[in-house]
Design a protein around this motif. Structure first.
Motif, PDB file in Angstrom:
ATOM      1  N   SER A 251     -15.206  33.948 100.851  1.00 21.38           N
ATOM      2  CA  SER A 251     -14.528  33.396  99.685  1.00 21.38           C
ATOM      3  C   SER A 251     -15.268  33.753  98.404  1.00 21.38           C
TER       4      SER A 251
ATOM      5  N   GLN B 173      -5.953  29.089  99.483  1.00 21.26           N
ATOM      6  CA  GLN B 173      -5.975  28.559 100.842  1.00 21.26           C
ATOM      7  C   GLN B 173      -4.924  27.471 101.064  1.00 21.26           C
TER       8      GLN B 173
ATOM      9  N   ASP C 191      -6.542  34.094 100.279  1.00 21.70           N
ATOM     10  CA  ASP C 191      -7.679  33.460 100.954  1.00 21.70           C
ATOM     11  C   ASP C 191      -7.156  32.669 102.144  1.00 21.70           C
ATOM     12  N   GLU C 192      -7.476  33.127 103.334  1.00 24.01           N
ATOM     13  CA  GLU C 192      -7.056  32.469 104.567  1.00 24.01           C
ATOM     14  C   GLU C 192      -5.605  32.014 104.520  1.00 24.01           C
TER      15      GLU C 192
HETATM   16 MG   LIG Z   1     -13.592  30.597 102.544  1.00 25.97          MG
END
Ligand SMILES: [Mg+2]
Ligand SMILES: Nc1ncnc2c1ncn2[C@@H]1O[C@H](COP(=O)(O)OP(=O)(O)OP(=O)(O)O)[C@@H](O)[C@H]1O
Lengths: 242, 248
Positions: free
Chosen positions: B41, B85, B162-163
């Motif tokens: 991240s 996320q 991000d994810e």
């Molecule tokens: Mg992360």
């Protein structure tokens, strides 16, 4: 002390890389509605009772043949304008609006909404915080004026119902030896307190780290620190201006 | 294409990223993989400019994002879209306002054109007729899809995720992955996806960078990842039983 430095840097960052005037105008109007409207009820209730209780207690403490009744309303008037309305309502304001601001910004921080703004190239602190400060500074003095009016009205109602003072006497006392400077003094206090509550609460919320628990802590911290700042500022202003 | 050169980043003397260099290709889904806490991240945040690397450069088609002029950075910001996320939708705005938000800030289209564009993007992610819903009324997967719509609405050339599929069931996760890949191919974006999900690696790993404890240990694709000799990578891949079984 380190936090104080960070706070100053935070405040100055609000004025960098700004969006258009129109954006701030719209955002500020929204915040005014939120901040002003949502605090109306609690401020009104607190003010009416504050006035009523002050009247009854003053009456209780001033019994004596030498003191005329109108002194009661004179005391209520001065206490309301000088201290009760600007300061006590500021504490209420911190509890209501301050915790709200900190909670909102804290949530935006931990759910990455603030990062999302930054990625789009927006100065998030300025975009989110400046409208809140502007709205507080615009709305709080109005709340204080309303509060003073309602407190004095509350005193009138309580005084006449419990028959500690006649209506005409109360009105006479209100007008007796009135010092007009008390009004600008109350307003200056309001501006300062509004700025302190909005900026300190924003600061607390904006720098939240962690999860939901920390958002709760930020809210509490915002209220505590705002209250302390209000009381210190209250003392300093009284020293400087009176 | 995005190129990174010798990215270093520390927090309070604790170094998180060590000299990371590499390239991410246009029109492909580029993955950054690695275990939790290895700095994925942080690397992504350095790439989109949320964090400033202590040393090193990020180049967007040879334009230096880290040390560029203000004008260049503003220009690049318009070309970047990011999916966070949790979606990071603005709570106080409904779906339509959320997706339109970057347009209001970054583009000069008129109102009708903006709305058209918003509806087009919502259609691309398979979400129609939910314009007036608030984020709190959406499921996790829907939030992510709205987040993707918001990330591509301004014709972003660079897409960062991000994810994107953490916290989703396997089926929805694959749908989101495939959606990201489809959009990447159709819109010719340079897409960078951070993930620690081996399913995503197999599904969409057209180019993969493996990070371990802040260092880049391997770069390749999902065909040759199983033949790598890097011990840490093998441990990462074959950490679960299913993968072990597949191997033998
Ligand atoms: Mg992360
Ligand atoms: N703002 C920060 N301040 C200090 N340390 C940080 C900060 N952000 C990240 N770190 C540290 O950097 C390291 C890498 O964190 P990072 O969030 O990049 O991990 P990750 O690879 O994304 O993990 P995950 O898969 O769990 O999301 C961690 O040890 C973390 O503690």
């Amino acid at each position: 002390m380190k936090n104080f430095g960070k706070y100053i840097i935070f405040i100055s960052s609000l004025f960098q890389r700004r969006e258009s005037f129109k954006t701030y105008f719209n955002l500020s109007i929204n915040e005014c509605i939120k901040i002003g409207y949502e605090s109306l009820f609690i401020v009104a209730i607190v003010s009416i009772f504050m006035g009523a209780v002050t009247t009854l207690q003053t009456a209780f403490n001033l019994v004596g043949p030498l003191i005329p009744d109108y002194v009661i309303s004179l005391v209520v008037r001065d206490m309301t304008l000088l201290e009760l309305s600007p300061t006590i309502i500021a504490i209420v304001f911190a509890g209501k609006v301050g915790s709200n601001i900190a909670g909102e910004l804290g949530t935006m921080r931990i759910t990455e909404q603030i990062d999302a703004l930054e990625v789009m190239g927006i100065n998030s602190s300025s975009y989110l915080v400046l409208p809140k400060i502007i709205a507080s500074i615009l709305m709080y003095p109005i709340l204080v004026v309303m509060s003073a009016f309602l407190a004095i009205l509350g005193g009138y109602i309580a005084g006449t119902i419990s028959e500690v003072i006649a209506g005409a006497e109360y009105i006479y006392g209100l007008r007796y030896e009135f010092n007009p400077f008390n009004i600008p003094f109350a307003l200056i206090k309001s501006y300062v307190f509004a700025f302190l509550v909005a900026s300190i609460s924003s600061f607390q919320g904006y720098y939240t780290e962690g999860g939901a628990l920390e958002v709760g802590k930020s809210s509490t911290q915002a209220v505590t620190k705002s209250c302390i700042a209000i009381l210190i500022a209250d003392y300093l202003l009284a020293q400087i201006l009176l | 294409m995005i190129e990174i050169k010798n990215i270093n980043k520390s927090f309070n003397k604790k170094q998180v990223l060590f000299d990371i260099s590499g390239q991410f290709e246009k029109g492909k889904t580029n993955l950054i993989i690695g275990a939790s806490g290895t700095g994925k991240s942080v690397l992504l945040k350095c790439l989109v400019g949320l964090l400033k690397p202590d040393k090193g450069n990020v180049l967007f088609n040879d334009r230096d994002f880290t040390n560029g002029s203000k004008k260049l950075i503003t220009e690049l910001r318009r070309e970047i879209g990011m999916l966070f996320q949790g979606g990071a939708l603005f709570d106080s705005k409904n779906v339509e306002e959320n997706v339109m938000f970057p347009l209001n800030i970054l583009s000069k289209l008129n109102k009708d054109k903006k709305l058209e564009r918003v509806n087009h993007c919502l259609k691309l992610v398979g979400l129609e007729n939910i314009n007036n819903k608030m984020p709190s009324e959406l499921s996790g997967g829907m939030k992510k899809r709205v987040g993707i719509a918001r990330a591509i609405v301004n014709n972003s050339k660079y897409l960062f995720c991000d994810e994107p599929n953490s916290g989703l069931d396997p089926l929805t996760a694959i749908k989101i992955d495939n959606l990201i890949q489809k959009l990447t191919h159709e819109l010719k974006t340079t897409t960078i996806v951070v993930t620690h999900d081996m399913n995503s690696v197999m599904e969409i790993g057209e180019k993969i960078m493996f990070i371990h404890k802040g260092k880049k240990l391997w770069q390749g694709n999902n065909k040759n990842i199983f033949n790598s000799k890097v011990k840490e990578l093998n441990e990462f891949i074959f950490s679960n039983k299913l993968m072990k079984k597949l191997k033998s």
